[in-house]
Write an enzyme that holds these catalytic residues in place. Structure first.
Site, short mmCIF file in Angstrom:
data_model
loop_
_atom_site.label_atom_id
_atom_site.label_comp_id
_atom_site.label_asym_id
_atom_site.label_seq_id
_atom_site.Cartn_x
_atom_site.Cartn_y
_atom_site.Cartn_z
CB CYS A 1 -0.88 -0.03 1.25
SG CYS A 1 -1.58 1.58 1.65
CG ASN B 1 10.18 -2.45 -11.87
OD1 ASN B 1 11.07 -2.26 -12.70
ND2 ASN B 1 9.11 -3.17 -12.14
CD GLU B 2 7.27 -2.26 -15.38
OE1 GLU B 2 6.51 -3.12 -14.89
OE2 GLU B 2 7.83 -2.39 -16.47
CB CYS C 1 -4.18 0.49 -1.55
SG CYS C 1 -4.43 -0.32 0.04
CB CYS D 1 -5.91 3.90 1.45
SG CYS D 1 -4.30 3.40 0.82
CD GLU E 1 11.99 -3.40 -17.05
OE1 GLU E 1 11.06 -4.01 -17.61
OE2 GLU E 1 12.09 -3.29 -15.82
CD1 TRP F 1 1.07 -11.55 -16.77
CD2 TRP F 1 3.21 -10.97 -16.54
NE1 TRP F 1 1.25 -11.03 -15.52
CE2 TRP F 1 2.53 -10.67 -15.34
CE3 TRP F 1 4.57 -10.69 -16.63
CZ2 TRP F 1 3.16 -10.10 -14.23
CZ3 TRP F 1 5.20 -10.13 -15.53
CH2 TRP F 1 4.51 -9.83 -14.35
#
Ligand SMILES: [Zn+2]
Length: 674
Positions: free
Chosen positions: A117, A151-152, A160, A165, A307, A315
């Site tokens: 989160c 990352n990404e 979330c 949150c 990348e 995937w």
């Protein structure tokens, strides 16, 4: 501001490397093979938290020190990833509340990645600690040149829906609105009895009966974007203090729309993105070009591809097609042509274990160099020989205003399912690119000065500041093109109580009298007559604005539907410029007419004049203080020839190029203006 983040005009070639996934005995072989292929930079560590910190507070960097030492011996630089996309199992065991909650209220389990989160204070503390330890350990390391944060961000999931949150969102709203009265008024909570009398009553847009208030959903999207930006900023602050000589970036995802990439990019030195053109179906080179251009536009400077697809991807839906010989090279050159100053291939060697076992790298599972390795090595050698002046950059006379608020507002209430981002924005992009005319994306509020054409492509949510800028741009000589559904909403999500295009009605001299969501099963026929251009007839789908010109000239008329004879597009001169309103999603023949007219109107020279069989050829023009350059990239697997405008010579040979140029399949050619 320097155009290059590194003060160097050479393109870096690199690989994403995971030494922790391979036996140590292999590392020297890898480093040698990399160096032999011309690899000059390696990204490491972005998912390696459990290796860096095997137990709470016990750090283990020796393994990476050894790997970096080998890379350094081969003169390879290193970008270190902060590993915060993968909190380790011990941390989740200790604080399961770090795991994010989905809109159904279910807390997701450990086992994938990005399982955190972004607002959790306890997670931010642990993330800060691992980043601090890494920064302290590598601040003086001779091989490390910079950092990739996380990352990404927001990949796989955006918001979330946990309790923390919710309370953080309520505080965020308190800061934004100050009072509940203001919030109630702005959101229009009188609708469906939603008036809030305490901040604690405000929900997250989790699962409910029927649908949530679009204003709440929009603010939640803004909140989520801010949460990730904050999470990034806390890492930036640590790294800036401890590693002042290192650059800081993150790897974005091109056209991804969960986060406001303009805001996220602001504190970074430059941005990077992850480019997988062949993932899930055949590559669409124009879409890839658009993603490159958007990435460059985030900071209006050169960028990295952190990348770059290096083999067949996979995937969960099966293995994708293998890029045939020449395609990795072409994708690399395409990135460079759009302003990439580093291309890092993902990944060095295909994993033999873990979730991405069939997401192929340069080397196959067996680690033996084959054709993809040879192709990368050849490409790296070519790029090492590329000499362009440091001030050379893509020439972009056309601006497309792109707003994440608008993208979210549209996603919350798509005006028609067929009006995708690719139709709203991509169609305009494609038409200009077809002539080799470069496009820059511009955030709302950014200056439009310097561009010749500005497009507001269905800017559903249009704030007054952008409208003012569009007006100033037009009155000082720009050509403004405005698409359907522009100016419907203000930035609070309220539908304006004046007809579209709202604050632009006066500038455009037109109002939308009524509209018809005609869809794609039917079409309206439109006759277009722009000054100085032969008349064109074509189809308009998805949406028909029926226009009521106030002071503008009618340049297009519907030929059929119940609005036959009514205006479909208008043109108004304004100051030294002109403003064109296009009231539908037009087929390419009509859009091509608009673009040809726009080029002539604004004295823009197309680089490409004749295409015939060359629709797969991409043309990108660069400009430096001293010269103009032209990249031609044939994305097709067949030879193509096309006509060039102007006098060009091949850069490598300085041989003058005749008016017609032929390109082999996947060929790349680079010219300089004579
Ligand atoms: Zn949460």
């Amino acid at each position: 501001m320097p155009v290059s983040a590194r003060g160097d005009s050479k393109v870096l070639v690199g690989v994403d490397y995971y030494p922790e996934q391979w036996p140590r005995a292999r590392w020297p072989i890898d480093a040698k093979l990399m160096a032999d292929a011309g690899v000059r930079v390696v990204r490491v560590g972005e998912f390696a938290w459990s290796e860096f910190e095997p137990a709470p507070g016990r750090y283990a960097f020796a393994w990476l020190d050894d790997a970096l030492q080998l890379l350094r011996q081969h003169d390879i630089s290193v970008v270190l990833g902060t590993p915060t996309a993968t909190p380790p199992a011990w941390l989740i065991q200790r604080h399961p509340e770090i795991l994010p909650v989905d809109p159904d209220g279910v807390r997701v389990g450990f086992g994938g990645r990005r399982h955190y989160c972004p607002t959790r204070a306890v997670y931010r503390r642990y993330a800060g600690e691992i980043v601090t330890s890494l920064a302290d350990h590598y601040r003086e390391h001779g091989a490390v040149i910079g950092w990739q944060i996380d990352n990404e961000f927001a990949c796989h999931r955006g918001g979330c829906f946990c309790e923390e949150c919710r309370t953080t969102f309520q505080r965020w709203l308190q800061r934004r609105y100050g009072s509940l009265e203001h919030l109630n008024e702005t959101w229009g909570t009188a609708f469906w009895s939603q008036t809030y009398t305490a901040w604690e009553q405000i929900p997250l847009p989790a699962r409910t009966v029927a649908v949530h208030n679009p204003a709440l959903r929009l603010d939640f999207q803004r909140f989520v974007s801010d949460a990730y930006t904050e999470f990034q900023d806390l890492q930036i602050e640590i790294l800036r203090t401890r590693c002042p000589r290192h650059f800081i970036t993150t790897n974005l995802m091109g056209l991804f729309d969960e986060l406001d990439y303009f805001k996220l990019s602001r504190p970074l030195d430059f941005v990077a993105w992850d480019n997988y053109p062949g993932y899930h179906g055949p590559a669409d080179p124009v879409r890839t070009a658009m993603a490159h251009d958007l990435t460059r536009s985030l900071k209006h400077r050169k960028f990295w591809v952190m990348e770059q697809q290096a083999g067949p991807t996979a995937w969960e839906g099966g293995v994708d097609r293998s890029p045939p010989p020449g395609l990795l090279r072409l994708w690399t050159w395409q990135a460079v042509a759009h302003g990439a100053e580093a291309v890092i291939y993902f990944r060095w060697r295909t994993a033999t274990q873990g979730a991405e076992q069939f997401w192929h790298g340069i080397l196959d599972h067996d680690g033996r160099p084959r054709r993809r390795y040879e192709e990368v090595a050849r490409t790296a050698a070519e790029l090492a020989g590329l000499e362009l002046p440091p001030d050379a950059v893509p020439e972009t006379p056309v601006a497309i205003v792109l707003s994440y608020d608008d993208r979210w507002a549209w996603k919350i209430q798509p005006q028609h399912a067929a009006a995708t981002f690719d139709r709203r924005v991509g169609d305009w992009y494609r038409m200009f690119r077809d002539y080799g005319i470069g496009v820059e994306f511009v955030a709302p509020g950014e200056p439009l000065r310097g561009y010749r054409v500005a497009i507001l492509p269905s800017l559903f949510m249009l704030n007054d500041a952008t409208a003012h800028q569009a007006e100033e741009f037009t009155r000082t000589g720009g050509l403004l093109i405005v698409g359907p559904r522009t100016g419907v909403k203000d930035e609070t999500s309220r539908v304006r109580d004046v007809p579209p295009p709202g604050p632009l009605s006066e500038l455009l001299g037109v109002e939308v009298d009524e509209y018809d969501a005609i869809g794609t099963d039917d079409a309206a026929t439109v006759d277009l007559t722009l000054p100085g251009l032969p008349s064109l007839t074509g189809r308009s789908t998805i949406w028909s604005d029926v226009l009521g010109p106030r002071s503008a000239d009618v340049v297009a008329v519907y030929r059929d539907q119940y609005y036959a004879g009514r205006p479909a597009a208008t043109l108004q001169m304004a100051g030294r410029g002109a403003a064109l309103y296009v009231g539908g999603f037009w087929e390419s023949g009509l859009l091509d007419g608009v673009v040809r007219w726009a080029l002539r109107q604004q004295d823009l020279d197309a680089a490409v004049v004749r295409r015939s069989n060359a629709h797969d050829v991409e043309a990108v023009v660069w400009r430096s203080a001293a010269a103009r350059y032209l990249f031609l990239l044939n994305h097709g697997d067949r030879s193509a020839s096309l006509g060039l405008a102007g006098q060009w010579a091949e850069l490598a040979t300085q041989q003058p190029q005749s008016e017609t140029v032929s390109l082999q399949p996947f060929a790349v050619k680079l010219f300089v203006a004579r």
